[in-house]
Design an enzyme around this catalytic site. Structure first.
Site, PDB file in Angstrom:
ATOM      1  CB  CYS A   7      -0.951   0.003   1.197  1.00 52.02           C
ATOM      2  SG  CYS A   7      -2.392  -1.069   1.002  1.00 52.02           S
ATOM      3  CG  ASP A  30      10.517  -9.206  -6.427  1.00 50.21           C
ATOM      4  OD1 ASP A  30       9.451  -9.748  -6.097  1.00 50.21           O
ATOM      5  OD2 ASP A  30      11.540  -9.162  -5.697  1.00 50.21           O
ATOM      6  CG  HIS A  46      -4.761  -4.253   1.969  1.00 57.47           C
ATOM      7  ND1 HIS A  46      -3.393  -4.335   2.011  1.00 57.47           N
ATOM      8  CD2 HIS A  46      -5.225  -5.227   2.794  1.00 57.47           C
ATOM      9  CE1 HIS A  46      -3.033  -5.309   2.830  1.00 57.47           C
ATOM     10  NE2 HIS A  46      -4.137  -5.861   3.321  1.00 57.47           N
ATOM     11  N   GLY A  92       4.981 -19.358   1.316  1.00 55.48           N
ATOM     12  CA  GLY A  92       6.072 -18.427   1.030  1.00 55.48           C
ATOM     13  C   GLY A  92       5.653 -16.977   0.909  1.00 55.48           C
ATOM     14  CG  HIS A  97      -1.270  -5.315  -1.033  1.00 54.72           C
ATOM     15  ND1 HIS A  97      -1.705  -4.048  -0.683  1.00 54.72           N
ATOM     16  CD2 HIS A  97      -1.655  -5.486  -2.322  1.00 54.72           C
ATOM     17  CE1 HIS A  97      -2.333  -3.492  -1.710  1.00 54.72           C
ATOM     18  NE2 HIS A  97      -2.310  -4.344  -2.722  1.00 54.72           N
ATOM     19  CG  HIS A  99       2.417 -10.060  -4.091  1.00 52.16           C
ATOM     20  ND1 HIS A  99       2.048 -10.132  -2.769  1.00 52.16           N
ATOM     21  CD2 HIS A  99       3.466 -10.900  -4.235  1.00 52.16           C
ATOM     22  CE1 HIS A  99       2.848 -10.975  -2.135  1.00 52.16           C
ATOM     23  NE2 HIS A  99       3.718 -11.472  -3.008  1.00 52.16           N
ATOM     24  CG  HIS A 101       5.816 -13.370  -7.475  1.00 51.91           C
ATOM     25  ND1 HIS A 101       7.002 -12.871  -6.981  1.00 51.91           N
ATOM     26  CD2 HIS A 101       5.057 -13.668  -6.390  1.00 51.91           C
ATOM     27  CE1 HIS A 101       6.970 -12.883  -5.654  1.00 51.91           C
ATOM     28  NE2 HIS A 101       5.805 -13.362  -5.270  1.00 51.91           N
TER      29      HIS A 101
END
Ligand code: 5GP
Ligand code: ZN
Length: 112
Positions: A7, A30, A46, A92, A97, A99, A101
């Site tokens: 956030c 990242d 969120h 992991g 929040h 996300h 990858h």
């Protein structure tokens, strides 16, 4: 959310290397890349993880996948990439929040 790292990144309070932004989501590289191309796409609203997605909030997930497909073409990795979302510490997840990858640019191997 007050104390959420992503956030704060979305709000610009913590710097990030932006890939893409619209009214619903934000994408940024990242900090510890696991592939030549590794960025994260997050909803601006969120949600702690994919486990919190409801029928009411589900549309943003489809939107994020459409954004990823567009970015894959624009950034030149539409031949192959991996999208991963970790749910919970046991899987992991370290930042709570939601996300996604996006990993590309190398042979990613089988997933098991
Ligand atoms: P998770 O382990 O929760 O699935 O993924 C969190 C990701 O966020 C990790 O890949 C980690 O490298 C990345 N990350 C953690 N802190 C920061 C940060 O301050 N900036 C950026 N750009 N990435 C971060
Ligand atoms: Zn957050």
């Amino acid at each position: 959310m007050n104390d959420c790292l992503f956030c704060k990144i979305i709000a610009g309070e913590i710097p990030s290397k932006k890939v893409y932004e619209d009214e619903l989501c934000y994408a940024f590289y990242d900090i510890a890349p696991l592939a030549p191309t590794h960025f994260l796409v997050v909803p601006k609203a969120h949600l702690a993880s994919a486990a919190e997605v409801t029928e009411e909030s589900a549309a943003v997930v489809g939107h994020i996948y459409a954004v990823i497909a567009k970015l894959a073409k624009e950034l030149g990795f539409s031949d192959g990439y991996r999208v991963v979302t970790n749910v919970g510490a046991i899987a992991g997840q370290t930042v709570h929040h939601l996300h996604f990858h996006v990993l590309a640019g190398k042979e990613l191997g089988s997933f098991n």
